[in-house]
Design a protein around this motif. Structure first.
Motif, PDB file in Angstrom:
ATOM      1  N   ARG A  40       0.836  -1.204   0.000  1.00 30.26           N
ATOM      2  CA  ARG A  40       0.000   0.000   0.000  1.00 30.26           C
ATOM      3  C   ARG A  40       0.874   1.259   0.000  1.00 30.26           C
ATOM      4  NH1 ARG A  40      -5.769   0.344   2.632  1.00 30.26           N
ATOM      5  NH2 ARG A  40      -5.988  -0.875   0.734  1.00 30.26           N
ATOM      6  N   MET A  43       2.316   1.607  -3.412  1.00 29.34           N
ATOM      7  CA  MET A  43       1.280   2.066  -4.340  1.00 29.34           C
ATOM      8  C   MET A  43       1.021   3.569  -4.187  1.00 29.34           C
ATOM      9  SD  MET A  43      -0.926   1.527  -6.681  1.00 29.34           S
ATOM     10  CE  MET A  43      -2.404   2.272  -7.344  1.00 29.34           C
ATOM     11  N   TRP A  47       1.167   6.033  -7.237  1.00 29.65           N
ATOM     12  CA  TRP A  47       0.003   6.817  -7.668  1.00 29.65           C
ATOM     13  C   TRP A  47       0.311   8.320  -7.653  1.00 29.65           C
ATOM     14  CZ3 TRP A  47      -3.024   5.018 -10.882  1.00 29.65           C
ATOM     15  CH2 TRP A  47      -4.240   5.630 -11.183  1.00 29.65           C
ATOM     16  N   GLY A  77     -12.485   4.557  -3.486  1.00 23.34           N
ATOM     17  CA  GLY A  77     -11.063   4.592  -3.849  1.00 23.34           C
ATOM     18  C   GLY A  77     -10.753   5.882  -4.585  1.00 23.34           C
ATOM     19  N   ALA A  78     -10.982   7.008  -3.911  1.00 26.15           N
ATOM     20  CA  ALA A  78     -10.902   8.323  -4.575  1.00 26.15           C
ATOM     21  C   ALA A  78      -9.491   8.690  -5.010  1.00 26.15           C
ATOM     22  CB  ALA A  78     -11.466   9.395  -3.649  1.00 26.15           C
ATOM     23  N   GLY A  79      -8.475   8.019  -4.469  1.00 27.07           N
ATOM     24  CA  GLY A  79      -7.091   8.321  -4.877  1.00 27.07           C
ATOM     25  C   GLY A  79      -6.726   9.746  -4.520  1.00 27.07           C
ATOM     26  N   GLU A  99     -11.506   6.907   0.779  1.00 26.33           N
ATOM     27  CA  GLU A  99     -10.108   6.573   0.465  1.00 26.33           C
ATOM     28  C   GLU A  99      -9.415   6.060   1.729  1.00 26.33           C
ATOM     29  OE1 GLU A  99      -8.073   6.206  -2.360  1.00 26.33           O
ATOM     30  OE2 GLU A  99      -6.988   5.393  -0.657  1.00 26.33           O
ATOM     31  N   PRO A 100      -9.173   4.715   1.793  1.00 23.65           N
ATOM     32  CA  PRO A 100      -8.549   4.160   2.993  1.00 23.65           C
ATOM     33  C   PRO A 100      -7.107   4.602   3.192  1.00 23.65           C
ATOM     34  CG  PRO A 100      -8.895   2.443   1.321  1.00 23.65           C
ATOM     35  CD  PRO A 100      -9.561   3.681   0.820  1.00 23.65           C
ATOM     36  N   MET A 104      -3.395  10.132   1.127  1.00 26.86           N
ATOM     37  CA  MET A 104      -3.924  10.789  -0.076  1.00 26.86           C
ATOM     38  C   MET A 104      -4.964  11.867   0.265  1.00 26.86           C
ATOM     39  SD  MET A 104      -4.300   7.552  -2.636  1.00 26.86           S
ATOM     40  CE  MET A 104      -2.914   6.509  -3.088  1.00 26.86           C
ATOM     41  N   GLY A 130     -12.759   1.395   3.895  1.00 26.86           N
ATOM     42  CA  GLY A 130     -12.696   0.669   2.624  1.00 26.86           C
ATOM     43  C   GLY A 130     -14.113   0.544   2.070  1.00 26.86           C
ATOM     44  N   ALA A 131     -14.216   0.220   0.788  1.00 18.85           N
ATOM     45  CA  ALA A 131     -15.531   0.081   0.158  1.00 18.85           C
ATOM     46  C   ALA A 131     -16.338  -1.053   0.778  1.00 18.85           C
ATOM     47  CB  ALA A 131     -15.354  -0.166  -1.333  1.00 18.85           C
ATOM     48  N   GLU A 132     -15.631  -2.003   1.434  1.00 20.92           N
ATOM     49  CA  GLU A 132     -16.323  -3.139   2.048  1.00 20.92           C
ATOM     50  C   GLU A 132     -16.981  -2.770   3.377  1.00 20.92           C
ATOM     51  OE1 GLU A 132     -13.192  -2.766   1.300  1.00 20.92           O
ATOM     52  OE2 GLU A 132     -11.925  -3.137   3.036  1.00 20.92           O
ATOM     53  N   VAL A 154     -13.564   4.435 -10.226  1.00 23.16           N
ATOM     54  CA  VAL A 154     -12.613   4.629 -11.322  1.00 23.16           C
ATOM     55  C   VAL A 154     -11.323   3.894 -10.951  1.00 23.16           C
ATOM     56  CG1 VAL A 154     -11.258   6.291 -12.641  1.00 23.16           C
ATOM     57  CG2 VAL A 154     -13.606   6.847 -11.996  1.00 23.16           C
ATOM     58  N   LEU A 155     -11.036   2.822 -11.646  1.00 21.96           N
ATOM     59  CA  LEU A 155      -9.796   2.066 -11.471  1.00 21.96           C
ATOM     60  C   LEU A 155      -9.567   1.627 -10.031  1.00 21.96           C
ATOM     61  CD1 LEU A 155      -7.541   4.307 -13.773  1.00 21.96           C
ATOM     62  CD2 LEU A 155      -8.817   2.259 -14.409  1.00 21.96           C
ATOM     63  N   THR A 156     -10.643   1.269  -9.352  1.00 21.27           N
ATOM     64  CA  THR A 156     -10.555   0.879  -7.949  1.00 21.27           C
ATOM     65  C   THR A 156     -10.973  -0.561  -7.716  1.00 21.27           C
ATOM     66  OG1 THR A 156     -10.894   3.113  -7.100  1.00 21.27           O
ATOM     67  CG2 THR A 156     -11.525   1.337  -5.653  1.00 21.27           C
ATOM     68  N   ILE A 160      -9.914  -4.308  -4.929  1.00 22.31           N
ATOM     69  CA  ILE A 160     -10.752  -4.670  -3.786  1.00 22.31           C
ATOM     70  C   ILE A 160     -11.010  -6.182  -3.810  1.00 22.31           C
ATOM     71  CG2 ILE A 160     -13.086  -4.394  -2.822  1.00 22.31           C
ATOM     72  CD1 ILE A 160     -13.043  -1.545  -3.753  1.00 22.31           C
TER      73      ILE A 160
HETATM   74  C1  LIG Z   1      -5.570   3.008  -8.918  1.00 26.16           C
HETATM   75  S1  LIG Z   1      -6.131   4.014  -7.625  1.00 26.16           S
HETATM   76  C2  LIG Z   1      -7.451   4.922  -8.397  1.00 26.16           C
HETATM   77  C3  LIG Z   1      -7.723   6.227  -7.720  1.00 26.16           C
HETATM   78  C4  LIG Z   1      -8.828   7.110  -8.315  1.00 26.16           C
HETATM   79  N1  LIG Z   1     -10.106   6.429  -8.377  1.00 26.16           N
HETATM   80  C5  LIG Z   1      -8.431   7.653  -9.663  1.00 26.16           C
HETATM   81  O1  LIG Z   1      -8.941   7.176 -10.668  1.00 26.16           O
HETATM   82  O2  LIG Z   1      -7.581   8.531  -9.709  1.00 26.16           O
HETATM   83  C6  LIG Z   1      -7.010   2.854  -6.598  1.00 26.16           C
HETATM   84  C7  LIG Z   1      -7.414   3.443  -5.269  1.00 26.16           C
HETATM   85  O3  LIG Z   1      -8.227   2.504  -4.541  1.00 26.16           O
HETATM   86  C8  LIG Z   1      -7.894   2.597  -3.170  1.00 26.16           C
HETATM   87  N2  LIG Z   1      -8.319   1.364  -2.494  1.00 26.16           N
HETATM   88  C9  LIG Z   1      -7.595   0.242  -2.293  1.00 26.16           C
HETATM   89  N3  LIG Z   1      -8.331  -0.648  -1.593  1.00 26.16           N
HETATM   90  C10 LIG Z   1      -9.534  -0.082  -1.366  1.00 26.16           C
HETATM   91  C11 LIG Z   1     -10.727  -0.491  -0.690  1.00 26.16           C
HETATM   92  N4  LIG Z   1     -10.802  -1.696  -0.109  1.00 26.16           N
HETATM   93  N5  LIG Z   1     -11.766   0.359  -0.635  1.00 26.16           N
HETATM   94  C12 LIG Z   1     -11.697   1.584  -1.236  1.00 26.16           C
HETATM   95  N6  LIG Z   1     -10.595   2.022  -1.880  1.00 26.16           N
HETATM   96  C13 LIG Z   1      -9.529   1.205  -1.944  1.00 26.16           C
HETATM   97  C14 LIG Z   1      -6.395   2.831  -3.180  1.00 26.16           C
HETATM   98  O4  LIG Z   1      -5.946   3.385  -1.961  1.00 26.16           O
HETATM   99  C15 LIG Z   1      -6.228   3.764  -4.367  1.00 26.16           C
HETATM  100  O5  LIG Z   1      -6.308   5.112  -4.003  1.00 26.16           O
END
Ligand SMILES: C[S@@+](CC[C@H](N)C(=O)[O-])C[C@H]1O[C@@H](n2cnc3c(N)ncnc32)[C@H](O)[C@@H]1O
Length: 266
Positions: A40, A43, A47, A77-79, A99-100, A104, A130-132, A154-156, A160
């Motif tokens: 993490r 990552m 990111w 997963g707002a990044g 965003e866990p 960020m 987390g989303a869970e 988006v790309l999240t 998960i």
């Molecule tokens: C590839 S990044 C994408 C970020 C953002 N959505 C974007 O498009 O810029 C994936 C994100 O998902 C988050 N993430 C990882 N595990 C997660 C979880 N269980 N629940 C929610 N977010 C999570 C990560 O911390 C990371 O910020």
């Protein structure tokens, strides 16, 4: 599949190691407990360097997708908060950035504020679940069931564990009846040869990139989501829905994208 496409992963992995190896090592040196969250931490450095070019790369699709969001928007997963820049400020009342990775959050705050979402007036809410953690999300948004009008990913979902179960529970418990899900994800390719390489590389890729899988058929999982009707029958969760690809994306891309817009039954 051309070998250059099959081994393209090494170019990305090398670039990731180049930007994130030393900063990760430095973080672990200063806080040794981070060794337990090393992927993490790695990552978050990857990111920080690649969120902007990745955003640029998906801009055309996101421009067609994300302005459809309305009301209270939950961005899982707002990044660094890039999604906020695509939202229509007249249609979105609250941007909830889930965003866990708390490293960020400062960046999310900055990006969201520049898009007109402020914590001071309640139009920006940042949650570190987390989303869970469905029930904690509902509690944090006031405790009433179904507090969200739009869920965005988006790309999240690739990162998960059990994304199909997580999405089912988010849509069932957090999303309003008639609410919508908008997603843009890299997914399992429909081409057997590309899918083979995606499955082959996933165990290596996910170790470095915080669990990110290349072989997740997210678009299929979402379109096939079911709920239980009052008569006990299993029915589609959706009143309507649609998925589409990225224009001109090469079929041999290991990161093959799909976008989708799905509306929950009233
Ligand atoms: C590839 S990044 C994408 C970020 C953002 N959505 C974007 O498009 O810029 C994936 C994100 O998902 C988050 N993430 C990882 N595990 C997660 C979880 N269980 N629940 C929610 N977010 C999570 C990560 O911390 C990371 O910020």
């Amino acid at each position: 599949m051309k070998l250059s496409a099959a081994f393209a992963l090494f170019i990305d992995l090398r670039a990731a190691v180049r930007v994130a190896f030393w900063p990760t090592l430095k973080d672990v040196f200063h806080n040794p407990t981070l060794i337990f969250h090393i992927s993490r931490t790695f990552m978050s450095h990857v990111w920080a360097a690649f969120a902007a070019p990745t955003d640029e790369n998906g801009r055309a699709v996101k421009r067609g997708l994300l302005p459809n969001a309305t009301g209270v928007v939950l961005d899982i997963g707002a990044g660094l908060g890039h999604t906020a820049q695509y939202l229509d400020r007249d249609k979105v009342t609250t941007y909830v950035a889930l965003e866990p990775n708390t490293k960020m959050h400062a960046h999310i705050r900055q990006t969201a504020e520049s898009a007109g979402f402020l914590e001071s007036d309640g139009s920006l809410v940042i949650l570190s679940f987390g989303a869970e953690d469905t029930m904690q999300i509902v509690e944090a948004l006031g405790g009433r069931p179904h507090p969200v009008d739009t869920i965005i990913s988006v790309l999240t979902l690739c990162s998960i564990p059990s994304p199909e179960h997580v999405m089912t529970s988010l849509v069932r418990d957090v999303l309003k009846p008639g609410g919508q899900v908008l997603f843009y994800e890299h997914v399992l390719s429909p081409r057997a040869d590309v899918a083979w390489w995606q499955r082959f590389w996933t165990p290596l890729w996910r170790v470095f990139l915080d669990g990110c899988r290349l072989d997740c058929p997210t678009h299929v999982h979402i379109s096939e989501m079911k709920s239980i009707a009052p008569n006990g029958e299993e029915v589609s969760m959706w009143a309507e829905g649609n998925t589409w690809g990225k224009p001109d994306e090469p079929e041999e891309n290991l990161w093959w994208h799909q976008a989708g817009q799905f509306k929950k039954h009233e």
